[in-house]
Scaffold this active site. Structure first.
Site, PDB file in Angstrom:
ATOM      1  N   GLU A  30       0.835  -1.206   0.000  1.00 58.91           N
ATOM      2  CA  GLU A  30       0.000   0.000   0.000  1.00 58.91           C
ATOM      3  C   GLU A  30       0.870   1.256   0.000  1.00 58.91           C
ATOM      4  O   GLU A  30       0.582   2.225  -0.699  1.00 58.91           O
ATOM      5  CB  GLU A  30      -0.920   0.016   1.216  1.00 58.91           C
ATOM      6  CG  GLU A  30      -1.995  -1.053   1.196  1.00 58.91           C
ATOM      7  CD  GLU A  30      -2.868  -0.981   2.424  1.00 58.91           C
ATOM      8  OE1 GLU A  30      -4.018  -0.527   2.278  1.00 58.91           O
ATOM      9  OE2 GLU A  30      -2.396  -1.358   3.524  1.00 58.91           O
ATOM     10  N   TYR A  62     -13.431  27.258  -0.264  1.00 57.29           N
ATOM     11  CA  TYR A  62     -13.491  25.816  -0.511  1.00 57.29           C
ATOM     12  C   TYR A  62     -12.454  25.353  -1.530  1.00 57.29           C
ATOM     13  O   TYR A  62     -12.047  24.200  -1.504  1.00 57.29           O
ATOM     14  CB  TYR A  62     -14.897  25.346  -0.880  1.00 57.29           C
ATOM     15  CG  TYR A  62     -15.605  26.102  -1.970  1.00 57.29           C
ATOM     16  CD1 TYR A  62     -15.321  25.891  -3.304  1.00 57.29           C
ATOM     17  CD2 TYR A  62     -16.592  27.022  -1.647  1.00 57.29           C
ATOM     18  CE1 TYR A  62     -15.995  26.577  -4.299  1.00 57.29           C
ATOM     19  CE2 TYR A  62     -17.276  27.718  -2.633  1.00 57.29           C
ATOM     20  CZ  TYR A  62     -16.969  27.491  -3.960  1.00 57.29           C
ATOM     21  OH  TYR A  62     -17.634  28.163  -4.941  1.00 57.29           O
ATOM     22  N   GLU A  82      -7.642   6.634   9.900  1.00 55.83           N
ATOM     23  CA  GLU A  82      -8.062   7.408  11.057  1.00 55.83           C
ATOM     24  C   GLU A  82      -7.075   8.553  11.321  1.00 55.83           C
ATOM     25  O   GLU A  82      -7.485   9.672  11.651  1.00 55.83           O
ATOM     26  CB  GLU A  82      -8.154   6.515  12.298  1.00 55.83           C
ATOM     27  CG  GLU A  82      -9.282   5.515  12.273  1.00 55.83           C
ATOM     28  CD  GLU A  82      -8.954   4.187  11.590  1.00 55.83           C
ATOM     29  OE1 GLU A  82      -9.676   3.213  11.837  1.00 55.83           O
ATOM     30  OE2 GLU A  82      -7.995   4.122  10.790  1.00 55.83           O
ATOM     31  N   LYS A 107     -11.737   4.691   1.387  1.00 51.74           N
ATOM     32  CA  LYS A 107     -10.634   3.868   0.883  1.00 51.74           C
ATOM     33  C   LYS A 107     -11.254   2.721   0.081  1.00 51.74           C
ATOM     34  O   LYS A 107     -11.370   1.592   0.561  1.00 51.74           O
ATOM     35  CB  LYS A 107      -9.797   3.346   2.056  1.00 51.74           C
ATOM     36  CG  LYS A 107      -8.513   2.658   1.642  1.00 51.74           C
ATOM     37  CD  LYS A 107      -7.666   2.290   2.862  1.00 51.74           C
ATOM     38  CE  LYS A 107      -6.381   1.615   2.441  1.00 51.74           C
ATOM     39  NZ  LYS A 107      -5.573   1.240   3.618  1.00 51.74           N
TER      40      LYS A 107
END
Length: 128
Positions: A30, A62, A82, A107
């Protein structure tokens, strides 16, 4: 008769689907290969001054928020999404005039061995 001012619920600026390749995850492949991460953010703020003055400086930009999120997705790798969510929320609260932020990390290509549609982590953080 009460003399307290009327309470104003905070307004929301929502940005969805900010997508970039990141290298977050606990597995070596990953971090090596990377994968898409998608972030949604809800900025809780009071937009009345911006609306009244029609002034971008009176609100959370934004476009700049999306760029900040993208930079964090593609920045240093974390084992956990997290952690990425916490870093994004902390930077938004530090950088923009918002009272609170909600961040959702998607994800969709998580290394799970059974069919699934998406993995998300969502957090809500307020100014301290």
């Amino acid at each position: 008769m009460s003399t307290r001012p009327a309470l104003h619920r905070l307004d929301r600026i929502t940005i969805t689907g900010i997508t970039a390749i990141g290298r977050h995850g606990v597995f070596e492949h990953e971090k090596r290969d990377g994968q898409p991460f998608i972030v949604d953010a809800v900025l809780h703020t009071d937009i009345r001054a911006a609306a009244e003055t029609d002034d971008l400086l009176q609100t959370a930009n934004y476009g700049e928020t999306a760029e900040l999120i993208c930079a964090l997705i593609t920045g240093p790798a974390y084992d956990l999404i997290e952690t990425l969510a916490e870093r994004i929320a902390a930077e938004i609260l530090l950088t923009f005039a918002v009272s609170a932020v909600e961040v959702t990390i998607h994800k969709p290509k998580a290394p799970i061995q059974v069919p699934f549609g998406d993995v998300t982590v969502s957090i809500y953080r307020e100014q301290q």
